[in-house]
Motif scaffolding. Structure first.
Motif, PDB file in Angstrom:
ATOM      1  N   THR A 186       0.836  -1.192   0.000  1.00  0.00           N
ATOM      2  CA  THR A 186       0.000   0.000   0.000  1.00  0.00           C
ATOM      3  C   THR A 186       0.871   1.243   0.000  1.00  0.00           C
ATOM      4  OG1 THR A 186      -1.625   1.292   1.266  1.00  0.00           O
ATOM      5  CG2 THR A 186      -0.168  -0.162   2.517  1.00  0.00           C
ATOM      6  N   ASN A 187       0.349   2.315  -0.606  1.00  0.00           N
ATOM      7  CA  ASN A 187       1.102   3.572  -0.603  1.00  0.00           C
ATOM      8  C   ASN A 187       0.889   4.364   0.684  1.00  0.00           C
ATOM      9  OD1 ASN A 187      -1.612   4.348  -1.208  1.00  0.00           O
ATOM     10  ND2 ASN A 187      -0.835   6.284  -2.009  1.00  0.00           N
ATOM     11  N   GLU A 188       0.071   3.842   1.596  1.00  0.00           N
ATOM     12  CA  GLU A 188      -0.227   4.554   2.843  1.00  0.00           C
ATOM     13  C   GLU A 188       1.048   4.863   3.628  1.00  0.00           C
ATOM     14  OE1 GLU A 188      -2.622   3.848   7.090  1.00  0.00           O
ATOM     15  OE2 GLU A 188      -2.882   2.442   5.418  1.00  0.00           O
ATOM     16  N   TRP A 189       2.058   3.992   3.508  1.00  0.00           N
ATOM     17  CA  TRP A 189       3.296   4.158   4.264  1.00  0.00           C
ATOM     18  C   TRP A 189       4.433   4.677   3.394  1.00  0.00           C
ATOM     19  CZ3 TRP A 189       3.157   3.915   9.428  1.00  0.00           C
ATOM     20  CH2 TRP A 189       2.009   3.336   9.980  1.00  0.00           C
ATOM     21  N   HIS A 190       4.069   5.332   2.295  1.00  0.00           N
ATOM     22  CA  HIS A 190       5.096   5.954   1.449  1.00  0.00           C
ATOM     23  C   HIS A 190       5.923   6.956   2.261  1.00  0.00           C
ATOM     24  CE1 HIS A 190       6.862   8.058  -2.054  1.00  0.00           C
ATOM     25  NE2 HIS A 190       6.625   9.149  -1.353  1.00  0.00           N
ATOM     26  N   GLY A 191       5.254   7.806   3.016  1.00  0.00           N
ATOM     27  CA  GLY A 191       5.973   8.846   3.746  1.00  0.00           C
ATOM     28  C   GLY A 191       5.388   9.115   5.112  1.00  0.00           C
ATOM     29  N   LYS A 192       5.136   8.061   5.891  1.00  0.00           N
ATOM     30  CA  LYS A 192       4.534   8.201   7.215  1.00  0.00           C
ATOM     31  C   LYS A 192       5.279   7.344   8.211  1.00  0.00           C
ATOM     32  CE  LYS A 192       0.584   6.160   8.228  1.00  0.00           C
ATOM     33  NZ  LYS A 192      -0.861   5.832   8.294  1.00  0.00           N
ATOM     34  N   ALA A 193       5.540   7.902   9.380  1.00  0.00           N
ATOM     35  CA  ALA A 193       6.258   7.155  10.418  1.00  0.00           C
ATOM     36  C   ALA A 193       5.279   6.391  11.301  1.00  0.00           C
ATOM     37  CB  ALA A 193       7.080   8.115  11.275  1.00  0.00           C
ATOM     38  N   PRO A 194       5.678   5.201  11.758  1.00  0.00           N
ATOM     39  CA  PRO A 194       4.817   4.462  12.691  1.00  0.00           C
ATOM     40  C   PRO A 194       4.878   5.079  14.090  1.00  0.00           C
ATOM     41  CG  PRO A 194       6.884   3.296  12.377  1.00  0.00           C
ATOM     42  CD  PRO A 194       6.907   4.469  11.434  1.00  0.00           C
ATOM     43  N   ASN A 195       3.759   4.966  14.821  1.00  0.00           N
ATOM     44  CA  ASN A 195       3.772   5.397  16.217  1.00  0.00           C
ATOM     45  C   ASN A 195       4.432   4.324  17.074  1.00  0.00           C
ATOM     46  OD1 ASN A 195       1.830   3.366  16.728  1.00  0.00           O
ATOM     47  ND2 ASN A 195       0.126   4.789  16.375  1.00  0.00           N
ATOM     48  N   ALA A 196       4.457   4.508  18.366  1.00  0.00           N
ATOM     49  CA  ALA A 196       5.181   3.582  19.251  1.00  0.00           C
ATOM     50  C   ALA A 196       4.612   2.170  19.171  1.00  0.00           C
ATOM     51  CB  ALA A 196       5.138   4.094  20.688  1.00  0.00           C
ATOM     52  N   GLU A 197       3.283   2.050  19.187  1.00  0.00           N
ATOM     53  CA  GLU A 197       2.669   0.725  19.135  1.00  0.00           C
ATOM     54  C   GLU A 197       2.924   0.053  17.787  1.00  0.00           C
ATOM     55  OE1 GLU A 197      -0.235  -2.157  17.908  1.00  0.00           O
ATOM     56  OE2 GLU A 197      -0.326  -0.078  17.210  1.00  0.00           O
ATOM     57  N   GLN A 198       2.832   0.805  16.729  1.00  0.00           N
ATOM     58  CA  GLN A 198       3.087   0.257  15.389  1.00  0.00           C
ATOM     59  C   GLN A 198       4.555  -0.132  15.220  1.00  0.00           C
ATOM     60  OE1 GLN A 198       1.585   3.707  13.387  1.00  0.00           O
ATOM     61  NE2 GLN A 198      -0.340   2.705  12.801  1.00  0.00           N
ATOM     62  N   THR A 199       5.431   0.635  15.836  1.00  0.00           N
ATOM     63  CA  THR A 199       6.852   0.304  15.780  1.00  0.00           C
ATOM     64  C   THR A 199       7.124  -1.033  16.452  1.00  0.00           C
ATOM     65  OG1 THR A 199       7.519   2.634  15.735  1.00  0.00           O
ATOM     66  CG2 THR A 199       9.169   1.040  16.474  1.00  0.00           C
ATOM     67  N   GLU A 200       6.511  -1.262  17.617  1.00  0.00           N
ATOM     68  CA  GLU A 200       6.667  -2.541  18.313  1.00  0.00           C
ATOM     69  C   GLU A 200       6.140  -3.688  17.470  1.00  0.00           C
ATOM     70  OE1 GLU A 200       5.072  -2.590  22.202  1.00  0.00           O
ATOM     71  OE2 GLU A 200       6.276  -0.895  22.930  1.00  0.00           O
ATOM     72  N   ARG A 201       4.982  -3.484  16.830  1.00  0.00           N
ATOM     73  CA  ARG A 201       4.399  -4.521  15.977  1.00  0.00           C
ATOM     74  C   ARG A 201       5.328  -4.820  14.802  1.00  0.00           C
ATOM     75  NH1 ARG A 201      -1.093  -2.326  14.019  1.00  0.00           N
ATOM     76  NH2 ARG A 201      -0.943  -4.190  12.675  1.00  0.00           N
ATOM     77  N   ALA A 202       5.874  -3.779  14.211  1.00  0.00           N
ATOM     78  CA  ALA A 202       6.755  -3.972  13.057  1.00  0.00           C
ATOM     79  C   ALA A 202       8.018  -4.726  13.450  1.00  0.00           C
ATOM     80  CB  ALA A 202       7.110  -2.619  12.443  1.00  0.00           C
ATOM     81  N   LEU A 203       8.646  -4.312  14.532  1.00  0.00           N
ATOM     82  CA  LEU A 203       9.888  -4.955  14.963  1.00  0.00           C
ATOM     83  C   LEU A 203       9.662  -6.402  15.390  1.00  0.00           C
ATOM     84  CD1 LEU A 203      11.582  -2.032  16.938  1.00  0.00           C
ATOM     85  CD2 LEU A 203      12.190  -2.914  14.674  1.00  0.00           C
TER      86      LEU A 203
END
Length: 294
Positions: free
Chosen positions: A266-283
């Motif tokens: 998706t292009n939704e994350w072309h230029g957007k940073a994840p928040n703290a919870e999303q960062t934990e999920r990603a890692l």
């Protein structure tokens, strides 16, 4: 030649670096950076001829165009987190510097720039469409200096191909027979305003192949997430296809946001940073590799 498993491990660590950099800065471009990680890792850790004295060599201004080595330009400079991580992991500068991403006074700004003397960055990029022109000029300089053994690689985004300067450079390279340049198109089908198909209809691999061939280039394609195929295709481009009187372009089929399920495709994350919870999920989806986070 690096082992495929080793390259995959480095790419996994690079993806962790990208998430941590963009999250720490609360800004940046994670989607494209994650998607192109496998290709750039293959280039820097296997395919390109990079001399042991690369730092000293780079710092000598007369050799900034890379005599005696393969060199790389990132045209779609907004995916700088990827370039910075790969350069740091390859030993161009300390990995700890990645923590300064997009912070005032650091060498790792939002778009790559040579102004602060960051080894490995030869030209400012991110004003889209200009990288191929620079790469073609650099390849001509190599040829004029008698360096026929080494190549100039340049990565472009498929959305970036909507820029007219790309095609002017493509015409010039073919007309002059610049056969020591290898373009790589990060073909993820996404751009800031939507899909490449819906914006200008250029996201289809068949259309891109036909267009590049019509402009006089030799076209290869590959799965941009199959590390063995990436290495094989880029080595073939460098060692077998270059030198035949035509420039070469590789269409790399990639997925924006690769490795993180809620960012992928998706292009939704072309230029957007994840928040703290999303960062934990990603890692959590990008397990630790043993190479160590910055």
């Amino acid at each position: 030649m690096a082992e495929i498993k080793q390259l995959e491990t480095i790419a996994a660590q690079v993806r962790r670096d990208i998430i941590r950099m963009v999250s720490g800065a609360a800004s940046g471009h994670p989607g494209g950076s994650l998607g192109a990680a496998d290709v750039l890792v293959a280039l820097y850790f296997d395919v390109m001829d990079i001399p042991a004295d690369r730092i000293e060599r780079f710092e000598r201004s007369l050799e900034r165009h890379g005599l005696g080595e393969d060199i790389f330009y990132l045209s779609n400079g907004h995916i700088s987190p990827l370039l910075y991580s790969v350069l740091a992991r390859r030993g161009y500068f300390p990995v700890e510097e990645l923590g300064g991403f997009r912070k005032v006074g650091t060498r790792v700004q939002g778009h790559p720039t040579p102004a602060k003397g960051l080894p490995g960055v030869r030209v400012a990029s991110g004003s889209l469409g200009q990288g191929l022109s620079v790469a073609v000029g650099s390849a001509l300089a190599k040829r004029m200096d008698g360096d026929r053994a080494h190549r100039v690689f340049v990565m472009m985004g498929d959305g970036e191909l909507e820029e007219g300067q790309i095609w002017e450079a493509a015409l010039f390279a073919a007309a002059r027979g610049v056969d020591n340049v290898v373009g790589i198109v990060d073909m993820n089908g996404q751009q800031i305003d939507g899909t490449c198909d819906t914006v200008l209809g250029m996201g289809c691999a068949e259309r891109l192949r036909a267009k590049w061939e019509a402009f006089g280039w030799i076209v290869l394609d590959m799965d941009g997430h199959d590390m063995a195929q990436i290495v094989e295709t880029l080595r073939r481009a460098k060692e077998e296809v270059c030198g035949q009187g035509k420039p070469v372009v590789v269409l790399a089929r990639t997925v924006m946001g690769r490795g993180v399920d809620f960012m992928a495709g998706t292009n939704e994350w072309h230029g957007k940073a994840p928040n703290a919870e999303q960062t934990e999920r990603a890692l959590a989806q990008l397990p630790e590799t043993g190479l160590g986070d910055f």
